[in-house]
Design a protein around this motif. Structure first.
Motif, PDB file in Angstrom:
ATOM      1  N   VAL A 120     -42.048 -11.891 -55.299  1.00  0.00           N
ATOM      2  CA  VAL A 120     -40.945 -10.961 -55.522  1.00  0.00           C
ATOM      3  C   VAL A 120     -39.775 -11.448 -54.670  1.00  0.00           C
ATOM      4  CG1 VAL A 120     -40.132  -8.592 -55.193  1.00  0.00           C
ATOM      5  CG2 VAL A 120     -42.447  -9.021 -56.050  1.00  0.00           C
ATOM      6  N   ALA A 121     -38.602 -11.559 -55.283  1.00  0.00           N
ATOM      7  CA  ALA A 121     -37.431 -12.101 -54.584  1.00  0.00           C
ATOM      8  C   ALA A 121     -36.330 -11.050 -54.505  1.00  0.00           C
ATOM      9  CB  ALA A 121     -36.925 -13.349 -55.300  1.00  0.00           C
ATOM     10  N   PRO A 122     -36.279 -10.292 -53.411  1.00  0.00           N
ATOM     11  CA  PRO A 122     -35.236  -9.273 -53.272  1.00  0.00           C
ATOM     12  C   PRO A 122     -33.855  -9.885 -53.070  1.00  0.00           C
ATOM     13  CG  PRO A 122     -37.086  -8.880 -51.767  1.00  0.00           C
ATOM     14  CD  PRO A 122     -37.226 -10.273 -52.296  1.00  0.00           C
ATOM     15  N   GLY A 123     -32.853  -9.110 -53.425  1.00  0.00           N
ATOM     16  CA  GLY A 123     -31.498  -9.395 -53.003  1.00  0.00           C
ATOM     17  C   GLY A 123     -31.254  -8.698 -51.669  1.00  0.00           C
ATOM     18  N   TRP A 124     -29.999  -8.488 -51.344  1.00  0.00           N
ATOM     19  CA  TRP A 124     -29.646  -7.772 -50.108  1.00  0.00           C
ATOM     20  C   TRP A 124     -29.958  -6.304 -50.331  1.00  0.00           C
ATOM     21  CZ3 TRP A 124     -24.057  -6.879 -47.951  1.00  0.00           C
ATOM     22  CH2 TRP A 124     -24.150  -6.376 -46.648  1.00  0.00           C
ATOM     23  N   THR A 125     -31.010  -5.833 -49.690  1.00  0.00           N
ATOM     24  CA  THR A 125     -31.636  -4.569 -50.045  1.00  0.00           C
ATOM     25  C   THR A 125     -31.293  -3.447 -49.072  1.00  0.00           C
ATOM     26  OG1 THR A 125     -33.473  -5.812 -51.021  1.00  0.00           O
ATOM     27  CG2 THR A 125     -33.861  -3.485 -50.537  1.00  0.00           C
ATOM     28  N   ILE A 126     -31.058  -2.269 -49.610  1.00  0.00           N
ATOM     29  CA  ILE A 126     -30.817  -1.081 -48.800  1.00  0.00           C
ATOM     30  C   ILE A 126     -32.141  -0.598 -48.220  1.00  0.00           C
ATOM     31  CG2 ILE A 126     -30.102   1.343 -48.848  1.00  0.00           C
ATOM     32  CD1 ILE A 126     -28.169   0.548 -51.138  1.00  0.00           C
ATOM     33  N   SER A 127     -32.151  -0.380 -46.910  1.00  0.00           N
ATOM     34  CA  SER A 127     -33.349   0.107 -46.223  1.00  0.00           C
ATOM     35  C   SER A 127     -32.977   1.292 -45.344  1.00  0.00           C
ATOM     36  CB  SER A 127     -33.945  -1.015 -45.364  1.00  0.00           C
ATOM     37  OG  SER A 127     -33.048  -1.335 -44.294  1.00  0.00           O
ATOM     38  N   ASP A 128     -33.955   1.811 -44.624  1.00  0.00           N
ATOM     39  CA  ASP A 128     -33.694   2.937 -43.726  1.00  0.00           C
ATOM     40  C   ASP A 128     -32.648   2.588 -42.673  1.00  0.00           C
ATOM     41  OD1 ASP A 128     -35.400   4.668 -44.994  1.00  0.00           O
ATOM     42  OD2 ASP A 128     -37.104   4.272 -43.665  1.00  0.00           O
ATOM     43  N   ARG A 129     -32.596   1.324 -42.294  1.00  0.00           N
ATOM     44  CA  ARG A 129     -31.592   0.901 -41.312  1.00  0.00           C
ATOM     45  C   ARG A 129     -30.179   1.163 -41.840  1.00  0.00           C
ATOM     46  NH1 ARG A 129     -32.167  -5.117 -39.208  1.00  0.00           N
ATOM     47  NH2 ARG A 129     -34.294  -4.293 -39.113  1.00  0.00           N
ATOM     48  N   ASP A 130     -29.969   0.847 -43.121  1.00  0.00           N
ATOM     49  CA  ASP A 130     -28.660   1.119 -43.737  1.00  0.00           C
ATOM     50  C   ASP A 130     -28.408   2.616 -43.848  1.00  0.00           C
ATOM     51  OD1 ASP A 130     -27.665  -1.599 -44.508  1.00  0.00           O
ATOM     52  OD2 ASP A 130     -29.543  -1.626 -45.607  1.00  0.00           O
ATOM     53  N   ARG A 131     -29.427   3.353 -44.222  1.00  0.00           N
ATOM     54  CA  ARG A 131     -29.261   4.805 -44.373  1.00  0.00           C
ATOM     55  C   ARG A 131     -28.914   5.446 -43.034  1.00  0.00           C
ATOM     56  NH1 ARG A 131     -34.121   3.554 -47.322  1.00  0.00           N
ATOM     57  NH2 ARG A 131     -33.615   3.396 -49.553  1.00  0.00           N
ATOM     58  N   ASP A 132     -29.555   4.969 -41.986  1.00  0.00           N
ATOM     59  CA  ASP A 132     -29.279   5.514 -40.652  1.00  0.00           C
ATOM     60  C   ASP A 132     -27.883   5.143 -40.165  1.00  0.00           C
ATOM     61  OD1 ASP A 132     -31.823   6.576 -40.612  1.00  0.00           O
ATOM     62  OD2 ASP A 132     -32.687   4.948 -39.431  1.00  0.00           O
ATOM     63  N   ASN A 133     -27.425   3.936 -40.547  1.00  0.00           N
ATOM     64  CA  ASN A 133     -26.131   3.443 -40.064  1.00  0.00           C
ATOM     65  C   ASN A 133     -24.980   3.680 -41.026  1.00  0.00           C
ATOM     66  OD1 ASN A 133     -27.383   2.435 -37.732  1.00  0.00           O
ATOM     67  ND2 ASN A 133     -27.806   0.457 -38.689  1.00  0.00           N
ATOM     68  N   GLY A 134     -25.299   4.246 -42.204  1.00  0.00           N
ATOM     69  CA  GLY A 134     -24.256   4.476 -43.195  1.00  0.00           C
ATOM     70  C   GLY A 134     -23.686   3.208 -43.789  1.00  0.00           C
ATOM     71  N   THR A 135     -24.533   2.181 -43.915  1.00  0.00           N
ATOM     72  CA  THR A 135     -24.050   0.874 -44.411  1.00  0.00           C
ATOM     73  C   THR A 135     -24.627   0.536 -45.783  1.00  0.00           C
ATOM     74  OG1 THR A 135     -25.841  -0.206 -43.152  1.00  0.00           O
ATOM     75  CG2 THR A 135     -23.659  -0.046 -42.096  1.00  0.00           C
ATOM     76  N   GLU A 136     -24.938   1.540 -46.585  1.00  0.00           N
ATOM     77  CA  GLU A 136     -25.527   1.276 -47.903  1.00  0.00           C
ATOM     78  C   GLU A 136     -24.576   0.554 -48.850  1.00  0.00           C
ATOM     79  OE1 GLU A 136     -27.035   5.573 -46.972  1.00  0.00           O
ATOM     80  OE2 GLU A 136     -25.338   4.284 -46.424  1.00  0.00           O
TER      81      GLU A 136
END
Length: 253
Positions: free
Chosen positions: A186-202
C-alpha cells in the motif's frame, strides 16, 4: 459482503505510529487479534493494547528493533507463544530522518532507510512466511509510499529504501504465490493523521492542488486498504503496488 478477519492474528510493525495505530484498530474491528510492535513508545503500545482488548480482541505488545534479525525472531517467538500462528504481517515501521539533497544527505540516512525498508521486509519474511507456507495461507503487506514513484528533490534516501523494498515484495510474491500467500504493498500519499488534527494542519492547498481528488487522504483510508488486502476478498491479488493517494501517482501498464 464484509471484511471478516475473525480467527486471524495480525502483526503490525510500528503500530504506535500515526498510521500504525489506525491499522491496528481497524484490523481489530474486523475481527483480528493484534500483535502490537513498538520500538520505544511502550506507553502508547500499552494504551493501544487496552483499546483493542476493549473491542473484545486479544492483543499483545512486542518490543524490538526491526532492523535486527534477532529482534524480529524474538518478536515471532513471543507472538507465536501468546497468540499462535500469525496470519497477517504488515511491515509499517520506518526510521525517520531529515531530508536534504543527495549531495548533502548523510550516508547514515541511506543505510537507515535500507535497513528499515529492505532488511525489515526480509527479516519479517524469514521469520513469518515459513509458517504461512506450511498452512498454505497468509497475507504479507508492506507500507510503501507515493514518493517511490515521484522521485522529487530531497527524497533520495527514502525513495531508495522504498524502491528496494518494492523489489523484495515483488520477488517474494512470485516465490510464495503457490502457497496461496499474497504479498502486496500500500503506497500512501501525504496522509492526514491525528498529529494534523491536533495541530490543525489537515489542509495543504499546495499539495492538494496536485491531487486529482483535490484533498489529502486520511489514516483511516490507508487502514481500509490494508484491511481489504488482509482479507479473503483479496485472495487473488498479489504483487500489487496500490497507491492510496487520490490519484496523485498512477502506475502505468
Amino acid at each position: 459482503m464484509q471484511i471478516d478477519l475473525n480467527g486471524k492474528t495480525a502483526l503490525i510493525t510500528g503500530a504506535t505510529g500515526d498510521l500504525g495505530r489506525v491499522m491496528a484498530r481497524t484490523l481489530a474491528s474486523c475481527g483480528a487479534d493484534i500483535v502490537i510492535h513498538y520500538h520505544a513508545n511502550e506507553k502508547k503500545a500499552a494504551e493501544l493494547q487496552n483499546e483493542i482488548r476493549q473491542l473484545g480482541k486479544r492483543a499483545i505488545t512486542v518490543q524490538g528493533d526491526v532492523t535486527k534479525e534477532a529482534d524480529v525472531l524474538r518478536m515471532k517467538e513471543t507472538a507465536s507463544a501468546q497468540l499462535g500462528h500469525v496470519d497477517i504481517v504488515v511491515a509499517n515501521a520506518v526510521i525517520q530522518y531529515e531530508w536534504t539533497t543527495v549531495l548533502e544527505q548523510p550516508i547514515g540516512d541511506y543505510i537507515s532507510q535500507f535497513e528499515s525498508c529492505v532488511l525489515q521486509s526480509v527479516f519479517l519474511a524469514k521469520a513469518f512466511v515459513p509458517a504461512m507456507k506450511e498452512k498454505k495461507s497468509g497475507r504479507f503487506i508492506g507500507i510503501n509510499t507515493e514518493c517511490a514513484m515521484q522521485n522529487f528533490v530531497n527524497q533520495s534516501a527514502y525513495t531508495a529504501g522504498k524502491r528496494g523494498m518494492d523489489g523484495v515484495f515483488r520477488v517474494l510474491a512470485k516465490e510464495v504465490g503457490e502457497y496461496q500467500i499474497t504479498v502486496n504493498q500500500v503506497a500512501p500519499g501525504w496522509t492526514i493523521s491525528d498529529r494534523d488534527r491536533d495541530n490543525g494542519t489537515e489542509v495543504s492547498e499546495g499539495y492538494s492542488s496536485t491531487v486529482p481528488m483535490k484533498r489529502r487522504g486520511t489514516d483511516q483510508e490507508i487502514a481500509n486498504a490494508v484491511a481489504f488486502l488482509s482479507s479473503d476478498l483479496a485472495s487473488f491479488i498479489t504483487g500489487a503496488f496500490v497507491p492510496v493517494n487520490g490519484g496523485n501517482v498512477m502506475p502505468a501498464i
